[in-house]
Enzyme design. Structure first.
Site, short mmCIF file in Angstrom:
data_model
loop_
_atom_site.label_atom_id
_atom_site.label_comp_id
_atom_site.label_asym_id
_atom_site.label_seq_id
_atom_site.Cartn_x
_atom_site.Cartn_y
_atom_site.Cartn_z
N HIS A 74 -33.03 12.89 17.82
CA HIS A 74 -33.85 11.79 18.77
C HIS A 74 -35.23 11.95 18.74
CE1 HIS A 74 -34.28 9.74 22.85
NE2 HIS A 74 -35.45 10.37 22.81
N GLU A 75 -35.75 13.03 18.83
CA GLU A 75 -37.27 13.55 18.75
C GLU A 75 -37.61 13.18 17.37
OE1 GLU A 75 -40.46 13.92 21.16
OE2 GLU A 75 -38.19 14.31 21.61
N HIS A 114 -38.73 9.45 16.84
CA HIS A 114 -39.98 9.20 17.60
C HIS A 114 -41.13 9.49 16.49
CE1 HIS A 114 -38.41 8.41 21.43
NE2 HIS A 114 -38.19 9.85 21.89
#
Length: 243
Positions: free
Chosen positions: A17-18, A21
């Site tokens: 998820h990170e 980004h």
């Protein structure tokens, strides 16, 4: 052993998820995360001792002790560094960067659904472990992606809201960022637990997850060719443990 599979699934979901980004920021012109080595798949560069290890671990251990098949997954990795000055139209760009995290989780949930098709090729015992891990991975990604869409800064949904709201309202909404996590912990976790002691049913997180994650799950399951045979997983998402 199930809680170990759950823990691994949650940590992988959080880290990817990170990373999403970081790649979204890179695509929009900010290479800060790349220069600082934060686009690596090495989990050690993303681990936040509290958010990636302790908090998810405590949630999963509590669920194991309570013998529940499903529940709340909460945690975070070290945020990827983003230099907003390098982004075109910073407010809109940050909304796109924020959206990349939940989209990654939904893509990973879809991947888990696809991989379930391959499990009959495995011997019986490895097949059971594979199905177990993929089910946990599916649930973790659906829960994490949907939780992060809550429109409260600094969650991704809050930053998306800041990017699409009229400027005055966006500035006011962005001002919640420092208190946002405290609001989430109070309203989403502590208040429901306290009210439950008095027999009052107040569970905004479950309402949110069902309102968003359930239709997304049904859509992804149908897209992956599982229109009917994943009812048990959906029941896990409902929190009844499939029993």
């Amino acid at each position: 052993m199930e809680w170990v599979l759950s823990f691994v699934a949650v940590v992988v979901a959080i880290i990817l998820h990170e990373i999403a980004h970081g790649y979204a920021a890179l695509a929009l012109g900010d290479d800060t995360a790349k220069r600082m080595g934060r686009l690596s798949l090495n989990p050690l560069v993303h681990v936040d001792r509290v958010g990636t290890i302790i908090v998810p671990g405590l949630f999963l251990i509590a669920q194991a002790l309570a013998r529940t098949g499903g529940g709340v997954f909460f945690g975070w990795a070290k945020p990827v560094p983003i230099d907003i000055r390098r982004l075109p139209n910073p407010r809109r760009s940050m909304a796109l960067v924020a959206l990349a995290g939940p989209l990654m989780n939904y893509a990973l949930a879809f991947l888990a659904l696809l991989l379930l098709h391959a499990t009959p090729l495995l011997p019986w015992e490895p097949r059971l472990w594979a199905i177990g891990f993929l089910a946990f991975f599916l649930m973790a990604n659906l829960a994490l992606g949907t939780f992060n869409l809550l429109p409260i800064p600094p969650l991704d949904g809050g930053r998306i809201a800041v990017g699409v709201l009229p400027e005055r309202l966006a500035i006011a909404w962005a001002g919640m960022e420092r208190a946002g996590i405290a609001v989430v912990l109070l309203v989403v976790f502590l208040l429901p637990a306290a009210l439950a002691e008095f027999g009052i049913g107040f569970d905004p997180l479950r309402w949110w997850l069902h309102g968003i994650a359930d239709p997304i799950f049904r859509f992804l399951a149908a897209l992956a060719g599982h229109p009917r045979d994943l009812v048990i997983v959906l029941r896990f998402l409902d929190g009844d443990g499939g029993g």
